[in-house]
Design a protein around this motif. Structure first.
Motif, mmCIF file in Angstrom:
data_model
loop_
_atom_site.group_PDB
_atom_site.id
_atom_site.type_symbol
_atom_site.label_atom_id
_atom_site.label_comp_id
_atom_site.label_asym_id
_atom_site.label_seq_id
_atom_site.Cartn_x
_atom_site.Cartn_y
_atom_site.Cartn_z
ATOM 1 N N SER A 127 1.002 -1.331 -0.055
ATOM 2 C CA SER A 127 -0.020 -0.168 0.021
ATOM 3 C C SER A 127 0.950 1.307 0.072
ATOM 4 C CB SER A 127 -0.829 0.009 1.322
ATOM 5 O OG SER A 127 -0.257 0.059 2.423
ATOM 6 N N TYR A 128 2.304 1.151 -0.218
ATOM 7 C CA TYR A 128 2.892 2.146 0.032
ATOM 8 C C TYR A 128 2.608 3.625 -0.780
ATOM 9 C CZ TYR A 128 7.589 4.473 0.584
ATOM 10 O OH TYR A 128 8.539 5.521 1.032
ATOM 11 N N ASP A 129 2.215 3.444 -2.043
ATOM 12 C CA ASP A 129 1.805 4.521 -2.791
ATOM 13 C C ASP A 129 0.880 5.343 -2.448
ATOM 14 O OD1 ASP A 129 4.136 4.231 -4.383
ATOM 15 O OD2 ASP A 129 3.115 3.150 -5.830
ATOM 16 N N GLU A 130 -0.016 4.653 -1.657
ATOM 17 C CA GLU A 130 -1.391 5.117 -1.275
ATOM 18 C C GLU A 130 -1.396 5.879 0.337
ATOM 19 O OE1 GLU A 130 -3.966 1.592 -1.183
ATOM 20 O OE2 GLU A 130 -3.172 1.127 -3.484
ATOM 21 N N ARG A 131 -0.152 5.799 0.827
ATOM 22 C CA ARG A 131 -0.299 6.489 2.423
ATOM 23 C C ARG A 131 -0.050 7.606 2.157
ATOM 24 N NH1 ARG A 131 4.355 1.599 4.104
ATOM 25 N NH2 ARG A 131 3.073 -0.092 3.273
ATOM 26 N N PRO A 132 -0.778 8.310 3.181
ATOM 27 C CA PRO A 132 -0.851 9.849 3.391
ATOM 28 C C PRO A 132 0.470 10.404 3.740
ATOM 29 C CG PRO A 132 -1.975 8.757 5.033
ATOM 30 C CD PRO A 132 -1.433 7.594 4.370
ATOM 31 N N ALA A 133 0.822 11.526 3.318
ATOM 32 C CA ALA A 133 2.036 12.252 3.577
ATOM 33 C C ALA A 133 2.269 12.529 4.963
ATOM 34 C CB ALA A 133 2.171 13.524 2.754
ATOM 35 N N GLU A 134 1.361 12.474 6.001
ATOM 36 C CA GLU A 134 1.392 12.707 7.349
ATOM 37 C C GLU A 134 2.037 11.635 8.153
ATOM 38 O OE1 GLU A 134 -3.133 12.159 6.989
ATOM 39 O OE2 GLU A 134 -1.430 12.868 5.720
ATOM 40 N N VAL A 135 2.212 10.558 7.143
ATOM 41 C CA VAL A 135 2.848 9.318 7.850
ATOM 42 C C VAL A 135 4.207 9.101 7.295
ATOM 43 C CG1 VAL A 135 0.847 8.400 8.931
ATOM 44 C CG2 VAL A 135 1.611 7.560 6.725
ATOM 45 N N ASN A 136 4.580 9.951 6.451
ATOM 46 C CA ASN A 136 5.974 9.652 5.691
ATOM 47 C C ASN A 136 7.232 9.141 6.630
ATOM 48 O OD1 ASN A 136 8.539 10.384 4.215
ATOM 49 N ND2 ASN A 136 7.168 10.953 2.553
ATOM 50 N N GLU A 137 7.596 8.198 6.349
ATOM 51 C CA GLU A 137 8.864 7.629 7.227
ATOM 52 C C GLU A 137 10.049 8.320 6.874
ATOM 53 O OE1 GLU A 137 9.116 5.221 3.165
ATOM 54 O OE2 GLU A 137 7.726 6.394 4.558
ATOM 55 N N VAL A 138 10.147 9.278 6.182
ATOM 56 C CA VAL A 138 11.466 9.938 5.987
ATOM 57 C C VAL A 138 11.456 11.412 6.603
ATOM 58 C CG1 VAL A 138 13.203 10.803 4.138
ATOM 59 C CG2 VAL A 138 12.339 8.744 3.945
ATOM 60 N N THR A 139 10.442 11.979 6.164
ATOM 61 C CA THR A 139 10.060 13.385 6.549
ATOM 62 C C THR A 139 9.181 13.697 8.038
ATOM 63 O OG1 THR A 139 8.138 13.617 5.292
ATOM 64 C CG2 THR A 139 10.110 14.032 4.233
ATOM 65 N N VAL A 140 8.450 12.703 8.377
ATOM 66 C CA VAL A 140 7.477 12.755 9.312
ATOM 67 C C VAL A 140 8.030 11.884 10.704
ATOM 68 C CG1 VAL A 140 5.321 13.037 10.431
ATOM 69 C CG2 VAL A 140 5.771 13.744 8.008
ATOM 70 N N ARG A 141 8.028 10.630 10.449
ATOM 71 C CA ARG A 141 8.256 9.655 11.253
ATOM 72 C C ARG A 141 9.480 10.078 12.213
ATOM 73 N NH1 ARG A 141 6.804 3.910 11.180
ATOM 74 N NH2 ARG A 141 6.386 4.255 13.295
ATOM 75 N N PRO A 142 10.444 10.430 11.567
ATOM 76 C CA PRO A 142 11.770 10.704 12.294
ATOM 77 C C PRO A 142 11.487 11.606 13.305
ATOM 78 C CG PRO A 142 12.466 10.355 10.167
ATOM 79 C CD PRO A 142 10.834 10.528 10.233
ATOM 80 N N LEU A 143 10.515 12.664 13.115
ATOM 81 C CA LEU A 143 10.312 13.697 13.977
ATOM 82 C C LEU A 143 9.527 13.262 15.086
ATOM 83 C CD1 LEU A 143 9.238 16.474 11.487
ATOM 84 C CD2 LEU A 143 11.626 16.008 12.547
ATOM 85 N N ASP A 144 8.731 12.155 14.965
ATOM 86 C CA ASP A 144 7.988 11.540 16.135
ATOM 87 C C ASP A 144 9.040 10.729 17.007
ATOM 88 O OD1 ASP A 144 5.954 12.020 14.866
ATOM 89 O OD2 ASP A 144 5.292 9.956 14.176
ATOM 90 N N ALA A 145 10.113 10.175 16.529
ATOM 91 C CA ALA A 145 11.436 9.656 17.275
ATOM 92 C C ALA A 145 11.918 10.665 18.073
ATOM 93 C CB ALA A 145 12.036 8.755 16.379
ATOM 94 N N TYR A 146 12.164 11.970 17.481
ATOM 95 C CA TYR A 146 12.678 12.884 18.165
ATOM 96 C C TYR A 146 11.650 13.579 19.403
ATOM 97 C CZ TYR A 146 16.737 12.719 15.534
ATOM 98 O OH TYR A 146 18.227 12.170 15.020
ATOM 99 N N GLY A 147 10.482 13.606 19.176
ATOM 100 C CA GLY A 147 9.560 14.031 20.138
ATOM 101 C C GLY A 147 9.559 12.904 21.204
ATOM 102 N N ALA A 148 9.902 11.611 20.922
ATOM 103 C CA ALA A 148 9.777 10.658 22.100
ATOM 104 C C ALA A 148 11.264 10.644 22.792
ATOM 105 C CB ALA A 148 9.691 9.271 21.509
ATOM 106 N N LEU A 149 12.297 11.204 22.229
ATOM 107 C CA LEU A 149 13.486 11.254 22.723
ATOM 108 C C LEU A 149 13.426 12.453 23.705
ATOM 109 C CD1 LEU A 149 16.433 11.067 23.258
ATOM 110 C CD2 LEU A 149 16.710 12.427 21.068
ATOM 111 N N LYS A 150 12.976 13.584 23.372
ATOM 112 C CA LYS A 150 12.492 14.696 24.175
ATOM 113 C C LYS A 150 11.752 14.390 25.324
ATOM 114 C CE LYS A 150 11.140 19.485 23.650
ATOM 115 N NZ LYS A 150 10.599 20.508 22.535
ATOM 116 N N TYR A 151 10.658 13.689 25.005
ATOM 117 C CA TYR A 151 9.895 13.235 26.283
ATOM 118 C C TYR A 151 10.736 12.462 27.357
ATOM 119 C CZ TYR A 151 6.665 10.470 28.922
ATOM 120 O OH TYR A 151 5.922 9.866 29.895
ATOM 121 N N LEU A 152 11.409 11.489 26.768
ATOM 122 C CA LEU A 152 12.029 10.693 27.577
ATOM 123 C C LEU A 152 13.017 11.440 28.456
ATOM 124 C CD1 LEU A 152 12.987 7.550 25.345
ATOM 125 C CD2 LEU A 152 11.406 7.484 27.634
ATOM 126 N N ARG A 153 13.524 12.391 27.940
ATOM 127 C CA ARG A 153 14.686 13.322 28.573
ATOM 128 C C ARG A 153 13.959 14.322 29.683
ATOM 129 N NH1 ARG A 153 18.889 14.661 23.476
ATOM 130 N NH2 ARG A 153 19.939 13.083 23.721
#
Length: 298
Positions: A127-153
């Motif tokens: 379903s790769y080509d059908e996934r919305p931009a708001e879950v993009n693994e290059v431009t968005v999801r890394p920012l989720d990882a950094y949000g979690a890092l910031k929270y853990l700290r």
């Protein structure tokens, strides 16, 4: 270090070590502990409020290291969730690894990046080509990882200099993107200390086609040669090229193993190559983070 290929033997320069034959591990039992449900913002432009499931370390005195866990395209929850998306329906694989890290003395947080954006059940295969931009693994999801890092700290029990990142499949791609050395500031101090990427897709929207893939901290990638969803060879070449440029990266290849080889369910573990790969990767990952996330020497 060279890319490694594991089959009947582990191949490293000058030596061969037999990989033990192992029977398929049993399906994971019900969670030994109930994680704490937490919310925190992504560092994306919208400040999306993410959901996390936080596991506390076992038997640790003083500040403990931590691991951020990034789910794949199917989301954080079991395919049998039946519309219930909470700690009780986290997938077997995510529960296993969160409890694995907690048992080794780490905080572990499973980040649900799909549910808060309206896709708690994730996405199907191909379903790769059908996934919305708001879950993009290059431009968005890394920012989720950094949000979690910031929270853990912000947590008093977390050693904020000893946080690692681990992701599977689409989350593995997000992990690779998060660890790319293309960010402002001294990421060796501000970012993750090390990362583990499990069977990612390595096209990464051609983000690194011009500059090449470079990392700011150690990264290890684990894949099976019989992966039926993403290209084993493309990832091997990406990581080998980064290694040739002097980056602390390594590609570990398991002969005959498939996508999601470490899923503890019986279907995946009934494949002998998957069972062997699972046994090996459980040893490798613990040793890698124990070393990479150790306290820095003065």
């Amino acid at each position: 270090m060279k890319a490694l290929i594991l089959g009947a033997a582990l191949l490293v320069p000058g030596a061969a070590f037999a990989v033990p034959q192992v029977s398929a591990p049993p399906a994971a039992a019900a969670p030994a502990t109930v994680p704490q449900r937490v919310v925190f913002p992504s560092v994306d432009e919208a400040g999306t409020e993410l959901v996390g499931y936080l596991y506390a370390p076992v038997g640790v005195q003083g500040p403990a290291p931590a691991v951020v866990l990034m789910h794949g395209r199917a989301g954080a929850y079991s395919s049998l969730a039946d519309g219930v998306y909470d700690a009780s329906t986290l997938s077997m694989r995510h529960r296993f690894w969160a409890e694995y890290w907690a048992a080794r003395g780490y905080y572990a947080i499973i980040v649900d990046g799909f549910g808060p954006r309206g896709y708690p059940g994730g996405f199907g295969r191909f379903s790769y080509d059908e996934r919305p931009a708001e879950v993009n693994e290059v431009t968005v999801r890394p920012l989720d990882a950094y949000g979690a890092l910031k929270y853990l700290r912000t947590l008093p029990g977390v050693d904020d200099d000893r946080v690692g990142l681990m992701g599977w499949s689409n989350g593995g791609s997000a992990t690779l993107s998060a660890m790319a050395d293309d960010k402002p500031g001294d990421m060796r101090r501000l970012g993750f200390r090390a990362a583990i990427s499990m069977y990612p897709a390595c096209g990464l929207h051609n983000r690194f086609a011009r500059t090449g893939y470079n990392t700011y901290a150690p990264v290890r990638v684990f894949m099976g040669t019989d992966d039926e969803e993403v290209s084993h060879d493309r990832c091997r070449d990406l990581i080998r090229t980064a290694e040739a440029r002097g980056h602390d990266v390594e590609f570990v290849s398991y002969r005959g193993a498939t996508h999601s080889f470490d899923d503890p369910g019986r279907r995946r573990q009934s494949v002998a190559a998957n069972a062997r790969a699972t046994a090996d990767v459980r040893e490798r990952l613990g040793a890698f983070f124990d070393e990479a996330l150790a306290p820095r020497t003065p």
